[in-house]
Scaffold this motif. Structure first.
Motif, short mmCIF file in Angstrom:
data_model
loop_
_atom_site.label_atom_id
_atom_site.label_comp_id
_atom_site.label_asym_id
_atom_site.label_seq_id
_atom_site.Cartn_x
_atom_site.Cartn_y
_atom_site.Cartn_z
N LYS A 363 -10.56 -2.06 11.56
CA LYS A 363 -11.59 -1.53 12.45
C LYS A 363 -12.53 -0.67 11.62
O LYS A 363 -12.09 0.09 10.75
CB LYS A 363 -10.97 -0.67 13.55
N ALA A 364 -13.83 -0.75 11.91
CA ALA A 364 -14.79 -0.02 11.10
C ALA A 364 -16.03 0.30 11.92
O ALA A 364 -16.25 -0.25 13.01
CB ALA A 364 -15.17 -0.83 9.86
N THR A 365 -16.86 1.17 11.37
CA THR A 365 -18.18 1.44 11.91
C THR A 365 -19.20 1.38 10.78
O THR A 365 -18.83 1.24 9.61
CB THR A 365 -18.23 2.80 12.64
N VAL A 385 -14.38 6.40 11.37
CA VAL A 385 -13.21 5.59 11.73
C VAL A 385 -12.30 5.47 10.52
O VAL A 385 -12.73 5.07 9.44
CB VAL A 385 -13.62 4.18 12.21
N VAL A 386 -11.02 5.83 10.71
CA VAL A 386 -10.00 5.64 9.67
C VAL A 386 -9.03 4.59 10.18
O VAL A 386 -8.48 4.74 11.28
CB VAL A 386 -9.24 6.95 9.37
N ASP A 387 -8.83 3.53 9.43
CA ASP A 387 -7.85 2.50 9.77
C ASP A 387 -6.96 2.28 8.56
O ASP A 387 -7.33 1.58 7.61
CB ASP A 387 -8.56 1.21 10.18
N GLY A 388 -5.81 2.95 8.57
CA GLY A 388 -4.90 2.87 7.43
C GLY A 388 -5.53 3.45 6.19
O GLY A 388 -5.81 4.65 6.12
N THR A 389 -5.80 2.61 5.21
CA THR A 389 -6.38 3.08 3.94
C THR A 389 -7.90 2.88 3.87
O THR A 389 -8.50 3.07 2.82
CB THR A 389 -5.74 2.33 2.75
#
Length: 428
Positions: A363-365, A385-389
């Protein structure tokens, strides 16, 4: 001449306004006359020890308005060693700036930068003439107390500055705690975290409210200045490192200078080992708003090292240069393969990470106008947005939150909030 009256509390910015009607000796430009001659002349002096965020944000935002901004070194040479190891190359020496004729002179802060500005006789003369001529002048952070105050150009005025300099400001002006303070032809502000508001307020004074709104929209500024920032985190994992995190920040011609400098500055404040690498064939790059920055190394010299984090600033031209750099793309792909953190802001998630498969399953922005290029747009409304690493963010106005979110992942929320309060991103 009809004078423009500003609302006491702008919906865009929290600015205090005083002395809207100036004395007959003061000259100021109405909205109608400013629109007839759009290229306002602005001087932004810089010195060794200048706070780079404050200098670059002010320059960048003002140039977005169409202002003709001259970055002038008060040192003996054009390159300046700003704070936190950031190297900026000025457009001119202060001695080449003539007798003035500027519509605005705006001083960044930082120590000993503010002291170096204060001790420059040419700059002092220019600012005193600016005041005598009834033209706009401004300062942020330490500079209202360290430079403007001793020069005697704040007498009888309300002004603000960095909290730890308020006592020093008090004998020279009526010290107030506004994030941005307008009194007559003087605008002052508190620190790095208030500089974007400060710069937009300067546009409003130069060009009017409509232009200020036009410029501020694409910046993706916060609506709740001073409140605690929030981060959207999914699939949380610990970001590990040995001793001190080693972070690569690439830059290129066309890189968004605000985003690059904010990231570098804040991560170095957190005591991370930040390596700034040029993807061009020389160290000096010309950023998107024509600020000249100097990298620490060429990307070739950094490519053989492992990094705990690789983080890309945005800017359309810079992002395209990153996407075309096989060496950088390979570094990012290796980073993902070995499960080490990487991130990007503004144009770079959409133009670098997405086309090279670096957002697959994540997931990102990204910058609002480019979010349609992301294959998964489910989280794009979030500022960070933080998704894992992986960490991504939206634009210049989110870059402080982005950098603080990185600090939080590396050093914890308490450290990030300490920095946020120190910089006035969050109310102290």
């Amino acid at each position: 001449m009809a004078l423009r009256h500003l609302a006491p509390h702008s919906s865009l910015l929290r600015i205090s306004h005083l002395n809207a009607i100036f004395s007959p000796k003061k000259r100021f430009l109405s909205v109608s006359s400013s629109m007839a001659s759009p290229a306002r002349k602005v001087l932004v002096p810089i010195a060794n020890g200048t706070e780079p965020m404050e200098a670059v944000i002010t320059i960048d935002v003002l140039r977005r308005s169409g202002a003709d901004v001259t970055v002038a070194s008060v040192e003996k040479q054009l390159p300046v060693d700003a704070g936190h190891g950031v190297k900026i190359v000025a457009d001119a020496l202060i001695s080449d700036c003539g007798d003035g004729g500027f519509d605005l002179i705006a001083l960044p802060g930082g120590m000993p930068g503010a002291t170096n500005l204060r001790d420059c006789a040419i700059l002092e003369s220019l600012v005193k003439k600016q005041a005598a001529d009834g033209r706009l002048y401004a300062a942020v952070c330490a500079s209202p107390a360290v430079a403007l105050g001793p020069w005697g150009v704040l007498k009888g005025l309300k002004a603000t500055c960095y909290p730890s300099f308020m006592e020093q400001l008090a004998p020279c002006a009526t010290a107030v705690e506004s994030r941005v303070q307008l009194d007559g032809i003087v605008v002052t502000s508190r620190g790095p975290g208030t500089t974007m508001e400060f710069a937009v307020a300067l546009i409003e004074q130069l060009y009017g409210k409509e232009k200020a709104n036009e410029v501020s929209g694409p910046l993706v500024m916060r609506s709740n200045h001073g409140d605690e920032y929030t981060v959207r985190e999914l699939n949380p994992v610990e970001w590990k490192f040995d001793d001190c995190p080693k972070i690569l920040v690439p830059i290129a011609n066309g890189t968004e200078e605000m985003e690059a400098v904010v990231i570098i500055d804040i991560l170095r404040r957190a005591k991370a080992n930040v390596v700034v690498a040029s993807v061009e064939d020389k160290l000096e790059i010309l950023a998107s708003r024509k600020v000249k920055l100097v990298a620490d190394v060429l990307l070739d010299d950094a490519a053989n090292h492992l990094f705990d984090l690789i983080v890309l600033p945005g800017g359309l031209g810079g992002a395209q240069a990153f996407a075309n750099s096989e060496k950088l793309v390979n570094l990012l792909k290796k980073q993902r393969e070995i499960n080490r953190p990487y991130g990007a802001i503004c144009a770079s998630p959409a133009l670098v990470l997405e086309p090279h498969g670096l957002l697959k399953g994540k997931k990102a922005t990204a910058f609002p106008a480019l979010c349609n290029k992301l294959s998964d747009q489910s989280e794009v409304e979030n500022r960070v947005v933080v998704d894992g690493t992986l960490i991504t963010s939206r634009g210049p106005g989110t870059s402080m939150e982005f950098a603080l979110a990185i600090v939080e992942k590396l050093f914890g929320r308490q450290k990030a909030l300490e920095l946020a309060k120190m910089m006035l991103v969050v109310h102290p």
